[in-house]
Each structure stands twice: as C-alpha cells, then as structure tokens.
Motif scaffolding. Structure first.
Motif, PDB file in Angstrom:
ATOM      1  N   UNK A  17       0.819  -1.213   0.000  1.00 17.99           N
ATOM      2  CA  UNK A  17       0.000   0.000   0.000  1.00 17.99           C
ATOM      3  C   UNK A  17       0.845   1.253   0.000  1.00 17.99           C
ATOM      4  N   UNK A  18       0.332   2.283   0.613  1.00 20.27           N
ATOM      5  CA  UNK A  18       1.061   3.540   0.697  1.00 20.27           C
ATOM      6  C   UNK A  18       1.567   3.760   2.115  1.00 20.27           C
ATOM      7  N   UNK A  19       2.668   4.464   2.222  1.00 23.60           N
ATOM      8  CA  UNK A  19       3.184   4.865   3.524  1.00 23.60           C
ATOM      9  C   UNK A  19       2.331   6.043   3.987  1.00 23.60           C
ATOM     10  N   UNK A  20       1.818   5.961   5.212  1.00 25.08           N
ATOM     11  CA  UNK A  20       1.004   7.058   5.729  1.00 25.08           C
ATOM     12  C   UNK A  20       1.889   8.227   6.129  1.00 25.08           C
ATOM     13  N   UNK A  21       1.319   9.425   6.154  1.00 20.69           N
ATOM     14  CA  UNK A  21       2.104  10.649   6.330  1.00 20.69           C
ATOM     15  C   UNK A  21       2.961  10.646   7.586  1.00 20.69           C
ATOM     16  N   UNK A  22       2.484  10.091   8.698  1.00 26.44           N
ATOM     17  CA  UNK A  22       3.274  10.145   9.935  1.00 26.44           C
ATOM     18  C   UNK A  22       4.451   9.168   9.925  1.00 26.44           C
ATOM     19  N   UNK A  23       4.477   8.222   8.999  1.00 20.74           N
ATOM     20  CA  UNK A  23       5.625   7.325   8.848  1.00 20.74           C
ATOM     21  C   UNK A  23       6.619   7.853   7.821  1.00 20.74           C
TER      22      UNK A  23
ATOM     23  N   UNK B 178      18.598   8.916  -5.631  1.00 21.98           N
ATOM     24  CA  UNK B 178      19.860   9.638  -5.428  1.00 21.98           C
ATOM     25  C   UNK B 178      21.078   8.771  -5.730  1.00 21.98           C
ATOM     26  N   UNK B 179      20.843   7.499  -6.036  1.00 20.99           N
ATOM     27  CA  UNK B 179      21.952   6.580  -6.277  1.00 20.99           C
ATOM     28  C   UNK B 179      22.254   5.681  -5.092  1.00 20.99           C
ATOM     29  N   UNK B 180      21.513   5.836  -3.998  1.00 21.90           N
ATOM     30  CA  UNK B 180      21.714   4.951  -2.849  1.00 21.90           C
ATOM     31  C   UNK B 180      21.233   3.559  -3.198  1.00 21.90           C
ATOM     32  N   UNK B 181      21.869   2.573  -2.577  1.00 16.98           N
ATOM     33  CA  UNK B 181      21.488   1.186  -2.781  1.00 16.98           C
ATOM     34  C   UNK B 181      21.162   0.543  -1.443  1.00 16.98           C
ATOM     35  N   UNK B 182      20.263  -0.420  -1.466  1.00 10.59           N
ATOM     36  CA  UNK B 182      19.903  -1.120  -0.243  1.00 10.59           C
ATOM     37  C   UNK B 182      21.068  -1.988   0.203  1.00 10.59           C
ATOM     38  N   UNK B 183      21.432  -1.882   1.484  1.00 11.76           N
ATOM     39  CA  UNK B 183      22.487  -2.726   2.036  1.00 11.76           C
ATOM     40  C   UNK B 183      21.944  -3.752   3.020  1.00 11.76           C
ATOM     41  N   UNK B 184      20.743  -3.505   3.546  1.00 14.60           N
ATOM     42  CA  UNK B 184      20.127  -4.503   4.417  1.00 14.60           C
ATOM     43  C   UNK B 184      18.637  -4.216   4.567  1.00 14.60           C
ATOM     44  N   UNK B 185      17.944  -5.239   5.052  1.00 18.49           N
ATOM     45  CA  UNK B 185      16.514  -5.146   5.355  1.00 18.49           C
ATOM     46  C   UNK B 185      16.328  -5.693   6.768  1.00 18.49           C
ATOM     47  N   UNK B 186      16.622  -4.885   7.781  1.00 18.20           N
ATOM     48  CA  UNK B 186      16.653  -5.384   9.153  1.00 18.20           C
ATOM     49  C   UNK B 186      15.298  -5.757   9.740  1.00 18.20           C
ATOM     50  N   UNK B 187      14.209  -5.213   9.201  1.00 15.36           N
ATOM     51  CA  UNK B 187      12.863  -5.588   9.641  1.00 15.36           C
ATOM     52  C   UNK B 187      12.000  -5.731   8.391  1.00 15.36           C
ATOM     53  N   UNK B 188      10.788  -6.175   8.558  1.00 16.91           N
ATOM     54  CA  UNK B 188       9.924  -6.351   7.392  1.00 16.91           C
ATOM     55  C   UNK B 188       9.581  -5.031   6.716  1.00 16.91           C
ATOM     56  N   UNK B 189       9.674  -3.933   7.454  1.00 16.84           N
ATOM     57  CA  UNK B 189       9.273  -2.645   6.884  1.00 16.84           C
ATOM     58  C   UNK B 189      10.394  -1.623   6.788  1.00 16.84           C
ATOM     59  N   UNK B 190      11.559  -1.902   7.310  1.00 20.42           N
ATOM     60  CA  UNK B 190      12.636  -0.917   7.265  1.00 20.42           C
ATOM     61  C   UNK B 190      13.782  -1.415   6.406  1.00 20.42           C
ATOM     62  N   UNK B 191      14.448  -0.485   5.761  1.00 25.88           N
ATOM     63  CA  UNK B 191      15.589  -0.770   4.910  1.00 25.88           C
ATOM     64  C   UNK B 191      16.750   0.146   5.308  1.00 25.88           C
ATOM     65  N   UNK B 192      17.954  -0.287   5.001  1.00 30.93           N
ATOM     66  CA  UNK B 192      19.124   0.569   5.112  1.00 30.93           C
ATOM     67  C   UNK B 192      19.601   0.805   3.689  1.00 30.93           C
ATOM     68  N   UNK B 193      19.637   2.074   3.304  1.00 28.16           N
ATOM     69  CA  UNK B 193      20.094   2.478   1.974  1.00 28.16           C
ATOM     70  C   UNK B 193      21.387   3.253   2.190  1.00 28.16           C
ATOM     71  N   UNK B 194      22.325   3.120   1.227  1.00 25.29           N
ATOM     72  CA  UNK B 194      23.641   3.747   1.426  1.00 25.29           C
ATOM     73  C   UNK B 194      24.270   4.107   0.091  1.00 25.29           C
ATOM     74  N   UNK B 195      25.022   5.204   0.135  1.00 30.36           N
ATOM     75  CA  UNK B 195      25.879   5.584  -0.984  1.00 30.36           C
ATOM     76  C   UNK B 195      27.260   5.844  -0.402  1.00 30.36           C
ATOM     77  N   UNK B 196      28.257   5.247  -1.025  1.00 31.57           N
ATOM     78  CA  UNK B 196      29.648   5.485  -0.626  1.00 31.57           C
ATOM     79  C   UNK B 196      30.269   6.469  -1.591  1.00 31.57           C
ATOM     80  N   UNK B 197      31.051   7.374  -1.063  1.00 31.67           N
ATOM     81  CA  UNK B 197      31.693   8.400  -1.889  1.00 31.67           C
ATOM     82  C   UNK B 197      33.117   7.997  -2.222  1.00 31.67           C
TER      83      UNK B 197
END
Length: 120
Positions: free
Chosen positions: A83-89, A101-120
């Motif tokens: 679905x859609x993410x509600x405004x307060x989330x 922005x070019x970030x890539x997922x590095x992990x999915x620690x929970x069913x709903x959260x992701x870690x995205x990262x870009x290295x310079x």
C-alpha cells in the motif's frame, strides 16, 4: 517549504546505539563520524506531493559529500502490504526516494525498514 536532517551518524543517538534498524547483520564502526545519516524529512502540508522530498534527499547526498563524508545512509520505511506509507511514517523517507539519489539497499533489518547507502 521543507528540510532534511542530515549529519554524521553518531549525532543521532537512536541510530548510534543499538537500533535494530541500523545494526542488524552489520559489523562496522558505530563511532565513525565520516558516515553520515539522513534522520528525517519534513515537508510543509501545502508543499507535499510535488517531489520536494526527492530534492531534499539529493541535497543531503550533495551536502554530506561536500562536508567530507565517506558515505551517507538512510533508513526508509516500506508500505504495509504494497500500500502507501502514511504521512506520519513518511518522515524517514521511502526506498524510492533514496534510490533516486543513487543509494542502494544494504540490508533489510525488519519487514518494513531498509538501510540504503551511498559510498563516496
């Protein structure tokens, strides 16, 4: 119209500590000030739905790079059941915003959260 909170990752105590969102399955230096984090986005109600969060995310990438960061991370949320993410989330962003922005997922620690990262 909007702003983004971006600073060295240790600045944000909830991410610096033992947050499962940031650290599940990862073994890196939590105290490394050269890794920056996007903590949240705020877009004024009248300006929502115009793509401003995408612009803020790109500005965060550019700003962190200009300040000597070696990497930038974001911790977006995924909508429930496609679905859609509600405004307060939405203050933490969505994976699409960071991916633009070019970030890539590095992990999915929970069913709903992701870690995205870009290295310079």
């Amino acid at each position: 119209m909007g702003w983004v909170a971006v600073a060295p990752r240790p600045t944000y105590r909830r991410y610096y500590g033992r947050s499962p969102v940031v650290w599940t399955g990862r073994h890196e230096d939590r105290e490394d000030p050269s890794v920056w984090a996007v903590a949240c986005f705020i877009v004024r109600a009248g300006a929502r739905g115009q793509g401003l969060t995408y612009e803020l995310a790109q500005a965060a990438v550019d700003f962190a790079r200009s300040q000597g960061a070696t990497a930038l991370e974001g911790y977006p949320i995924v909508a429930r059941g496609g679905g859609e993410v509600v405004w307060d989330e939405a203050s933490v962003g969505t994976p699409q915003i960071f991916a633009a922005t070019g970030m890539q997922q590095v992990s999915a620690p929970t069913t709903r959260r992701r870690v995205m990262r870009i290295d310079y």
